[in-house]
Scaffold this motif. Structure first.
Motif, PDB file in Angstrom:
ATOM      1  N   GLU A 160     -32.687  30.285 -31.284  1.00 18.82           N
ATOM      2  CA  GLU A 160     -33.119  31.000 -32.582  1.00 18.82           C
ATOM      3  C   GLU A 160     -34.209  30.249 -33.005  1.00 18.82           C
ATOM      4  O   GLU A 160     -35.154  31.048 -33.503  1.00 18.82           O
ATOM      5  CB  GLU A 160     -32.073  30.934 -33.661  1.00 18.82           C
ATOM      6  CG  GLU A 160     -30.722  31.714 -32.946  1.00 18.82           C
ATOM      7  CD  GLU A 160     -29.408  31.369 -33.943  1.00 18.82           C
ATOM      8  OE1 GLU A 160     -28.585  32.052 -33.990  1.00 18.82           O
ATOM      9  OE2 GLU A 160     -29.667  30.626 -34.829  1.00 18.82           O
ATOM     10  N   ARG A 162     -36.506  29.230 -31.114  1.00 17.84           N
ATOM     11  CA  ARG A 162     -37.638  29.598 -30.252  1.00 17.84           C
ATOM     12  C   ARG A 162     -38.304  31.258 -30.767  1.00 17.84           C
ATOM     13  O   ARG A 162     -39.306  31.403 -30.767  1.00 17.84           O
ATOM     14  CB  ARG A 162     -37.376  29.549 -28.906  1.00 17.84           C
ATOM     15  CG  ARG A 162     -36.950  28.197 -28.072  1.00 17.84           C
ATOM     16  CD  ARG A 162     -36.971  28.240 -26.543  1.00 17.84           C
ATOM     17  NE  ARG A 162     -35.616  29.136 -26.125  1.00 17.84           N
ATOM     18  CZ  ARG A 162     -34.584  28.572 -26.033  1.00 17.84           C
ATOM     19  NH1 ARG A 162     -34.388  27.436 -26.174  1.00 17.84           N
ATOM     20  NH2 ARG A 162     -33.302  29.414 -25.642  1.00 17.84           N
ATOM     21  N   ALA A 163     -37.007  31.918 -30.901  1.00 15.91           N
ATOM     22  CA  ALA A 163     -37.452  33.346 -31.728  1.00 15.91           C
ATOM     23  C   ALA A 163     -38.177  33.205 -32.668  1.00 15.91           C
ATOM     24  O   ALA A 163     -39.183  33.922 -33.106  1.00 15.91           O
ATOM     25  CB  ALA A 163     -35.870  34.032 -32.109  1.00 15.91           C
ATOM     26  N   HIS A 167     -41.955  34.616 -33.139  1.00 17.49           N
ATOM     27  CA  HIS A 167     -42.112  35.726 -34.224  1.00 17.49           C
ATOM     28  C   HIS A 167     -43.536  35.264 -35.114  1.00 17.49           C
ATOM     29  O   HIS A 167     -44.287  36.163 -35.123  1.00 17.49           O
ATOM     30  CB  HIS A 167     -40.799  35.590 -35.007  1.00 17.49           C
ATOM     31  CG  HIS A 167     -40.901  36.611 -36.350  1.00 17.49           C
ATOM     32  ND1 HIS A 167     -40.561  38.023 -36.386  1.00 17.49           N
ATOM     33  CD2 HIS A 167     -41.606  36.624 -37.387  1.00 17.49           C
ATOM     34  CE1 HIS A 167     -40.841  38.657 -37.375  1.00 17.49           C
ATOM     35  NE2 HIS A 167     -41.597  37.707 -38.130  1.00 17.49           N
ATOM     36  N   ASP A 209     -41.063  41.143 -34.567  1.00 15.99           N
ATOM     37  CA  ASP A 209     -39.713  41.193 -33.718  1.00 15.99           C
ATOM     38  C   ASP A 209     -39.836  41.376 -32.382  1.00 15.99           C
ATOM     39  O   ASP A 209     -39.198  40.775 -31.678  1.00 15.99           O
ATOM     40  CB  ASP A 209     -38.832  42.087 -34.589  1.00 15.99           C
ATOM     41  CG  ASP A 209     -38.566  41.479 -35.995  1.00 15.99           C
ATOM     42  OD1 ASP A 209     -38.704  40.453 -36.292  1.00 15.99           O
ATOM     43  OD2 ASP A 209     -38.079  42.636 -36.859  1.00 15.99           O
ATOM     44  N   ALA A 212     -41.480  38.793 -30.230  1.00 14.98           N
ATOM     45  CA  ALA A 212     -40.414  37.476 -30.115  1.00 14.98           C
ATOM     46  C   ALA A 212     -39.460  37.743 -29.173  1.00 14.98           C
ATOM     47  O   ALA A 212     -38.814  37.161 -28.183  1.00 14.98           O
ATOM     48  CB  ALA A 212     -39.918  37.161 -31.458  1.00 14.98           C
ATOM     49  N   ALA A 213     -38.787  39.081 -29.165  1.00 19.61           N
ATOM     50  CA  ALA A 213     -37.860  39.484 -28.241  1.00 19.61           C
ATOM     51  C   ALA A 213     -38.194  39.403 -26.769  1.00 19.61           C
ATOM     52  O   ALA A 213     -37.441  38.954 -25.965  1.00 19.61           O
ATOM     53  CB  ALA A 213     -37.381  41.051 -28.654  1.00 19.61           C
ATOM     54  N   VAL A 216     -38.676  35.540 -25.735  1.00 20.40           N
ATOM     55  CA  VAL A 216     -37.348  34.731 -25.764  1.00 20.40           C
ATOM     56  C   VAL A 216     -36.514  35.689 -24.590  1.00 20.40           C
ATOM     57  O   VAL A 216     -35.708  34.737 -24.125  1.00 20.40           O
ATOM     58  CB  VAL A 216     -36.713  34.431 -26.892  1.00 20.40           C
ATOM     59  CG1 VAL A 216     -37.576  33.795 -27.741  1.00 20.40           C
ATOM     60  CG2 VAL A 216     -36.132  35.651 -27.615  1.00 20.40           C
ATOM     61  N   SER A 218     -34.572  37.851 -25.193  1.00 19.18           N
ATOM     62  CA  SER A 218     -33.177  38.405 -25.808  1.00 19.18           C
ATOM     63  C   SER A 218     -33.378  38.895 -27.049  1.00 19.18           C
ATOM     64  O   SER A 218     -33.802  38.280 -28.140  1.00 19.18           O
ATOM     65  CB  SER A 218     -32.396  37.465 -25.885  1.00 19.18           C
ATOM     66  OG  SER A 218     -30.895  37.732 -26.716  1.00 19.18           O
ATOM     67  N   ARG A 219     -33.169  40.170 -27.280  1.00 18.98           N
ATOM     68  CA  ARG A 219     -33.229  41.180 -28.698  1.00 18.98           C
ATOM     69  C   ARG A 219     -32.005  40.429 -29.628  1.00 18.98           C
ATOM     70  O   ARG A 219     -32.195  40.407 -30.670  1.00 18.98           O
ATOM     71  CB  ARG A 219     -33.164  42.464 -28.444  1.00 18.98           C
ATOM     72  CG  ARG A 219     -34.188  43.059 -27.463  1.00 18.98           C
ATOM     73  CD  ARG A 219     -33.934  44.509 -27.218  1.00 18.98           C
ATOM     74  NE  ARG A 219     -33.924  45.299 -28.381  1.00 18.98           N
ATOM     75  CZ  ARG A 219     -35.201  45.628 -29.155  1.00 18.98           C
ATOM     76  NH1 ARG A 219     -36.455  45.246 -28.390  1.00 18.98           N
ATOM     77  NH2 ARG A 219     -35.259  46.432 -30.024  1.00 18.98           N
ATOM     78  N   VAL A 222     -33.088  37.284 -31.313  1.00 14.53           N
ATOM     79  CA  VAL A 222     -33.953  37.413 -32.305  1.00 14.53           C
ATOM     80  C   VAL A 222     -33.390  38.074 -33.629  1.00 14.53           C
ATOM     81  O   VAL A 222     -33.477  37.841 -34.789  1.00 14.53           O
ATOM     82  CB  VAL A 222     -35.291  38.254 -31.841  1.00 14.53           C
ATOM     83  CG1 VAL A 222     -36.144  38.720 -33.031  1.00 14.53           C
ATOM     84  CG2 VAL A 222     -35.748  37.616 -30.718  1.00 14.53           C
TER      85      VAL A 222
END
Length: 309
Positions: A160, A162-163, A167, A209, A212-213, A216, A218-219, A222
């Motif tokens: 999280e 990293r997300a 972002h 968002d 960021a998804a 990383v 993974s939605r 995020v």
């Protein structure tokens, strides 16, 4: 010219349906660009309209320093109810100017104070503040930085975090603060454009968002980061400084992240309800610009003909 000179003042009433359509049916990047351009053009046109009717409506008042030709009946006939709207336009323009200056000053002051608060930190792209208050935001400047506190980092899992950083980097990379400041000024110039300001705050966060998804992979991660940050964070110090927990419909952002990724396309098909509506919004913006340009050109030509050599 007649009543069409007032068209730029009322066309921003279409802002709410335009904002709703763009939020729901366009990719966040396309929606942010579209809504910002629409807001900026409509705000400039409405301000120009106010300036024109003020000049025409006050030119014939005693003691006005404008040339006598500017109070010619042919000039006043170009604007209906010229004296009434001319006098009303004066406080309106003063209010617009004061509101825009105040917004710019507040934005500048917040950025200066934020950079001053980081003077004792290491010169890195990420500034971690030893503060129990959980918040994070993107701070643009000569050296863009991500500001985050230990209070927020301690509440996020490594993925999280990293997300979070992805972002905030997206906000800085795509200069989202410029979009936010532009719509903030547009809303100050014409209150009818406030729905576009609210929509751009949301679509800029959605844009970050999605970036960021993708970063990383993974939605869901995020979505968890957004949800956690919103629950504990107090957000950025100003609306023009974007952050993970920016004010707005966080549940909609989380729901969008848990849904499939939006289709990346420039514009919806023209022969659909959404496509036609958005084309109509674009046409309305162009109409506003053309009406303002036509009013300005007409006034210049009339004034040139009315002013003695």
């Amino acid at each position: 010219m007649g009543v069409f000179v007032f068209l730029p003042l009322v066309l921003p009433l279409t802002a709410w349906p335009v904002a709703r359509l763009a939020e729901h049916h366009l990719h966040p990047r396309a929606a942010t660009w579209l809504l910002t351009v629409v807001a900026g053009v409509m705000a400039l046109c409405s301000t120009l309209c106010l300036a024109l009717v003020m000049v025409v409506g006050t030119a014939q008042l005693p003691g006005n320093p404008l040339p006598d030709g500017w109070s010619d009946p042919e000039v006043r006939a170009a604007v209906p109810f010229d004296e009434v709207v001319g006098k009303a336009a004066i406080p309106a323009l003063v209010a617009v100017f004061a509101a825009c200056v105040r917004t710019l000053w507040r934005h500048h002051r917040v950025r200066v104070e934020a950079h001053r608060a980081l003077l004792g930190t290491s010169a890195t792209s990420v500034a971690v503040l030893d503060d129990v208050a959980p918040y994070a935001y993107a701070l643009p400047g000569h050296r863009d930085r991500i500001v985050v506190t230990t209070g927020l980092l301690g509440r996020l899992q490594p993925a999280e975090r990293r997300a979070l950083f992805a972002h905030e980097r997206a906000h800085l990379t795509h200069r989202h603060h410029c979009f936010l400041l532009a719509v903030q000024l547009a809303a100050r110039a014409n209150p009818f454009l406030r729905p576009l300001r609210t929509a751009v705050v949301y679509t800029a966060e959605r844009w970050a968002d999605e970036e960021a998804a993708g970063a990383v992979g993974s939605r869901r991660v995020v979505a968890r980061a957004v949800g956690k940050a919103a629950l504990v964070s107090r957000g950025a110090p100003a609306v023009t400084l974007a952050g993970l927990a920016a004010p707005g419909p966080v549940p909609r952002r989380v729901a969008a992240l848990l849904a499939p990724a939006p289709v990346v396309r420039r514009w919806p098909p023209a022969f659909t309800a959404v496509g036609l509506a958005l084309w109509a919004a674009t046409a309305g913006t162009l109409l506003s610009a053309m009406s303002s340009a036509n009013a300005a050109v007409t006034m210049v030509l009339i004034l040139h003909a009315a002013t003695p050599l």
